[in-house]
Design a protein around this motif. Structure first.
Motif, mmCIF file in Angstrom:
data_model
loop_
_atom_site.group_PDB
_atom_site.id
_atom_site.type_symbol
_atom_site.label_atom_id
_atom_site.label_comp_id
_atom_site.label_asym_id
_atom_site.label_seq_id
_atom_site.Cartn_x
_atom_site.Cartn_y
_atom_site.Cartn_z
ATOM 1 N N LEU A 218 0.847 -1.184 0.000
ATOM 2 C CA LEU A 218 0.000 0.000 0.000
ATOM 3 C C LEU A 218 0.888 1.241 0.000
ATOM 4 C CD1 LEU A 218 -2.680 -0.941 2.701
ATOM 5 C CD2 LEU A 218 -2.920 -1.049 0.214
ATOM 6 N N ALA A 219 0.497 2.230 -0.764
ATOM 7 C CA ALA A 219 1.195 3.516 -0.771
ATOM 8 C C ALA A 219 0.392 4.494 0.073
ATOM 9 C CB ALA A 219 1.328 4.038 -2.194
ATOM 10 N N THR A 220 1.055 5.492 0.641
ATOM 11 C CA THR A 220 0.357 6.491 1.442
ATOM 12 C C THR A 220 0.334 7.826 0.709
ATOM 13 O OG1 THR A 220 2.330 7.272 2.603
ATOM 14 C CG2 THR A 220 1.151 5.378 3.575
ATOM 15 N N LEU A 221 -0.614 8.658 1.097
ATOM 16 C CA LEU A 221 -0.703 9.998 0.506
ATOM 17 C C LEU A 221 0.570 10.796 0.785
ATOM 18 C CD1 LEU A 221 -4.358 11.096 1.302
ATOM 19 C CD2 LEU A 221 -3.404 10.469 -0.908
ATOM 20 N N GLY A 222 1.059 10.724 2.016
ATOM 21 C CA GLY A 222 2.260 11.461 2.375
ATOM 22 C C GLY A 222 3.463 11.030 1.554
ATOM 23 N N GLU A 223 3.574 9.760 1.336
ATOM 24 C CA GLU A 223 4.668 9.212 0.538
ATOM 25 C C GLU A 223 4.605 9.726 -0.905
ATOM 26 O OE1 GLU A 223 5.370 4.709 -1.190
ATOM 27 O OE2 GLU A 223 4.258 4.961 0.670
ATOM 28 N N ILE A 224 3.410 9.701 -1.487
ATOM 29 C CA ILE A 224 3.247 10.157 -2.873
ATOM 30 C C ILE A 224 3.472 11.664 -2.967
ATOM 31 C CG2 ILE A 224 1.639 10.347 -4.811
ATOM 32 C CD1 ILE A 224 0.346 7.711 -3.740
ATOM 33 N N ALA A 225 2.922 12.407 -2.014
ATOM 34 C CA ALA A 225 3.116 13.865 -2.002
ATOM 35 C C ALA A 225 4.595 14.202 -1.893
ATOM 36 C CB ALA A 225 2.339 14.492 -0.845
ATOM 37 N N GLY A 226 5.303 13.493 -1.032
ATOM 38 C CA GLY A 226 6.729 13.721 -0.876
ATOM 39 C C GLY A 226 7.516 13.348 -2.119
ATOM 40 N N PHE A 227 7.154 12.254 -2.743
ATOM 41 C CA PHE A 227 7.849 11.795 -3.940
ATOM 42 C C PHE A 227 7.768 12.833 -5.057
ATOM 43 C CE2 PHE A 227 7.966 9.610 -8.036
ATOM 44 C CZ PHE A 227 9.172 8.921 -7.940
ATOM 45 N N TYR A 228 6.561 13.371 -5.275
ATOM 46 C CA TYR A 228 6.354 14.329 -6.359
ATOM 47 C C TYR A 228 6.544 15.788 -5.930
ATOM 48 C CZ TYR A 228 4.378 10.642 -9.316
ATOM 49 O OH TYR A 228 4.178 9.510 -10.083
ATOM 50 N N GLY A 229 6.609 16.024 -4.621
ATOM 51 C CA GLY A 229 6.730 17.397 -4.150
ATOM 52 C C GLY A 229 5.465 18.204 -4.398
ATOM 53 N N ILE A 230 4.313 17.571 -4.145
ATOM 54 C CA ILE A 230 3.033 18.258 -4.371
ATOM 55 C C ILE A 230 2.198 18.253 -3.091
ATOM 56 C CG2 ILE A 230 2.969 17.886 -6.864
ATOM 57 C CD1 ILE A 230 1.266 15.482 -6.522
ATOM 58 N N SER A 231 1.190 19.094 -3.087
ATOM 59 C CA SER A 231 0.344 19.310 -1.923
ATOM 60 C C SER A 231 -0.443 18.058 -1.519
ATOM 61 C CB SER A 231 -0.638 20.444 -2.227
ATOM 62 O OG SER A 231 -1.719 20.430 -1.329
ATOM 63 N N LEU A 232 -0.363 17.758 -0.224
ATOM 64 C CA LEU A 232 -1.116 16.640 0.329
ATOM 65 C C LEU A 232 -2.619 16.862 0.171
ATOM 66 C CD1 LEU A 232 -0.699 13.972 1.881
ATOM 67 C CD2 LEU A 232 -0.893 15.293 3.975
ATOM 68 N N GLU A 233 -3.063 18.098 0.336
ATOM 69 C CA GLU A 233 -4.498 18.389 0.210
ATOM 70 C C GLU A 233 -5.004 18.179 -1.216
ATOM 71 O OE1 GLU A 233 -6.683 18.645 2.680
ATOM 72 O OE2 GLU A 233 -4.890 18.219 3.838
ATOM 73 N N HIS A 234 -4.213 18.567 -2.211
ATOM 74 C CA HIS A 234 -4.599 18.299 -3.601
ATOM 75 C C HIS A 234 -4.705 16.786 -3.825
ATOM 76 C CE1 HIS A 234 -3.369 22.458 -4.668
ATOM 77 N NE2 HIS A 234 -4.320 22.305 -5.574
ATOM 78 N N LEU A 235 -3.720 16.048 -3.318
ATOM 79 C CA LEU A 235 -3.713 14.597 -3.501
ATOM 80 C C LEU A 235 -4.905 13.940 -2.824
ATOM 81 C CD1 LEU A 235 -0.070 13.254 -3.236
ATOM 82 C CD2 LEU A 235 -1.539 13.468 -5.222
ATOM 83 N N ARG A 236 -5.290 14.445 -1.680
ATOM 84 C CA ARG A 236 -6.428 13.866 -0.961
ATOM 85 C C ARG A 236 -7.682 13.895 -1.846
ATOM 86 N NH1 ARG A 236 -5.693 13.204 4.100
ATOM 87 N NH2 ARG A 236 -4.435 15.046 4.419
ATOM 88 N N LYS A 237 -7.916 15.014 -2.525
ATOM 89 C CA LYS A 237 -9.076 15.137 -3.420
ATOM 90 C C LYS A 237 -8.955 14.210 -4.611
ATOM 91 C CE LYS A 237 -9.644 19.945 -2.123
ATOM 92 N NZ LYS A 237 -9.366 21.317 -2.516
ATOM 93 N N VAL A 238 -7.762 14.120 -5.165
ATOM 94 C CA VAL A 238 -7.512 13.257 -6.320
ATOM 95 C C VAL A 238 -7.752 11.794 -5.954
ATOM 96 C CG1 VAL A 238 -5.656 12.373 -7.800
ATOM 97 C CG2 VAL A 238 -5.925 14.835 -7.489
#
Length: 143
Positions: free
Chosen positions: A24-44
């Motif tokens: 399983l991947a986490t939102l924080g991990e993906i946000a950190g990998f791409y350097g993008i906002s956690l809040e944007h990712l949450r909606k996506v």
């Protein structure tokens, strides 16, 4: 024509989870990998979960993973879903004095159909068929 940030992030999330399928991947991990906002990712991720592309799991050991095979994720359908299929210009706004005689809307509609038709010939799996990209996407600092 430019795709929205929402579509861009949707594709990035799918790239990441499809490449790291063994866990399983986490939102924080993906946000950190791409350097993008956690809040944007949450909606996506919420939208991708609702559409059946992702499975989401809550809790301390929660995370996300693909719900369907990458070969089943059609790019044309995904981008239509994330972008919508609206006319490229809305001639009713204004209103334009050429609205009854202009053929621009027809030409743009044809171009838009060609755009989605081209994208519909590809799946997520086709995009992931790139060893260099896969290597970059493999998580090096797993949680």
């Amino acid at each position: 024509m430019q795709l929205s940030r929402f579509t861009d992030y949707s594709l990035r999330v799918l790239f990441y989870v499809a490449t790291n399928r063994e866990r399983l991947a986490t939102l924080g991990e993906i946000a950190g990998f791409y350097g993008i906002s956690l809040e944007h990712l949450r909606k996506v991720v919420h939208a991708l979960g609702k559409s059946g592309h992702l499975e989401t799991f809550r809790g301390k050991k929660g995370g996300i993973r693909l719900a369907i095979a990458p070969s089943s994720i059609n790019l044309g359908a995904l981008i239509k879903q994330t972008e919508g299929e609206y006319p490229l210009i809305d001639c009713s706004i204004g209103p334009c004095c050429l609205v009854t005689s202009c053929s621009l809307q027809t030409v743009l509609a044809e171009a838009q159909r060609a755009f989605f038709s081209c994208l519909s010939g590809y799946t997520l799996d086709d995009l992931l068929d790139n060893p260099v990209m896969q290597q970059q996407l493999i998580a090096t600092d797993e949680p």
